[in-house]
Design an enzyme around this catalytic site. Structure first.
Site, PDB file in Angstrom:
ATOM      1  CG  HIS A 209       7.583   7.410   3.043  1.00 19.97           C
ATOM      2  ND1 HIS A 209       7.249   6.156   2.595  1.00 19.97           N
ATOM      3  CD2 HIS A 209       7.501   8.218   1.976  1.00 19.97           C
ATOM      4  CE1 HIS A 209       6.970   6.209   1.307  1.00 19.97           C
ATOM      5  NE2 HIS A 209       7.122   7.444   0.897  1.00 19.97           N
TER       6      HIS A 209
ATOM      7  N   GLY B 161      13.471  13.213   0.008  1.00 20.56           N
ATOM      8  CA  GLY B 161      14.514  12.184   0.021  1.00 20.56           C
ATOM      9  C   GLY B 161      15.452  12.294  -1.182  1.00 20.56           C
TER      10      GLY B 161
END
Ligand code: PAF
Length: 281
Positions: free
Chosen positions: A37, A147
């Site tokens: 993250h 992502g």
């Protein structure tokens, strides 16, 4: 770093930032943040002046019997990690703020949501697209980072942005792994040490596929066999799917003559894991 819980406050702040000519970068998350993250946060900083990280465990993307209730949460830990990264705002709404009584609007990205995880998590991408569309209207970002670990999710969002004309640039963040090769995921915390050890075969066998591709093999069935066999021989994992798809459209392919993704999902113990490698990039 300011913490915001109300939609109206976030919208006012974003309007103010945009009026002052600031570019807003959004990193949507469900919290329990790890290094992957934080790499998305760093990417957001590269492309914007102000970074907003949303933390919201979105109930509409969990199916019955999935891990919504037990999904790991750590608001204090998340805040201190984001503070260190120099994040400007955390948007952390209550579920009742995002989905008040009487809520009835959902976003469905039809084709890209089918197959792969879409087959095993019915309604999942509808929940993801819906909450991300809401976050886009609340945070009003110029760029948003997703992502590549959730590869199908990334393409669902890109398609939604294109089809619904959101004026937002979607920027992918590369898949980040732990030192042992495990793709980072908040759900890894559910794995026992023995299960984690077993799960390492997923990445190793994806690499077998990638190596075979690099040595010249182009037939999808041969590449898939190279990935599937080591997983089968280790045992103790239930492979839900392993597929090779066009990396831009997620269409099925028989021969890899452009960039493709080898994607898989497997159950280890009670944990569902996904992983992928990109080939031909
Ligand atoms: O990838 C996630 O963490 C979630 O699916 C997202 C994009 C934050 C939407 O809830």
């Amino acid at each position: 770093m300011k913490k915001i819980q109300k939609i109206s406050e976030m919208q006012e702040i974003s309007d103010g930032l945009r009026r002052r000519g600031k570019r807003i970068g959004l990193v949507p998350t469900m919290g329990y943040l790890h290094e992957a993250h934080l790499s998305l946060v760093r990417k957001a900083k590269e492309f914007s002046d102000m970074v907003v990280v949303s933390i919201f465990v979105n109930p509409t993307q969990f199916g019955p019997g999935e891990d919504f209730e037990r999904y790991p949460r750590d608001e204090a830990g998340d805040s201190s990690k984001l503070e260190k990264e120099g994040v400007d705002f955390i948007f952390i709404p209550e579920a009742s703020e995002m989905y008040p009584p009487g809520y009835q609007t959902y976003v469905e990205v039809e084709e890209v949501s089918k197959g792969l995880c879409g087959d095993f998590r019915p309604g999942h991408f509808r929940g993801v697209a819906t909450v991300v569309a809401k976050l886009f209207n609340i945070v009003k970002p110029d760029v948003a980072i997703f992502g590549e670990k959730d590869y199908q999710q990334l393409l669902v969002i890109k398609k939604m942005v294109e089809d619904l004309n959101f004026d937002i640039k979607i920027i992918p963040g590369v898949l980040i792994r732990d030192e042992d090769g495990m793709a980072m995921s908040s759900r890894n915390t559910y794995l026992s040490p023995e299960e984690r050890q077993r799960a390492l075969i997923l990445h190793r066998s994806l690499l077998e596929g990638k190596n075979l591709f690099q040595s010249g093999e182009r037939e999808a069935s041969a590449l898939l066999k190279a990935v599937r066999e080591p997983i089968r021989s280790v045992g103790g994992l239930t492979l839900q799917y392993i597929e090779i798809r066009d990396a831009e459209t997620l269409e099925k392919i028989e021969n890899v003559d452009k960039t493709a993704v080898i994607a898989l999902a497997a159950i280890v113990g009670s944990v569902r894991l996904i992983d992928n490698v990109i080939i031909g990039r």
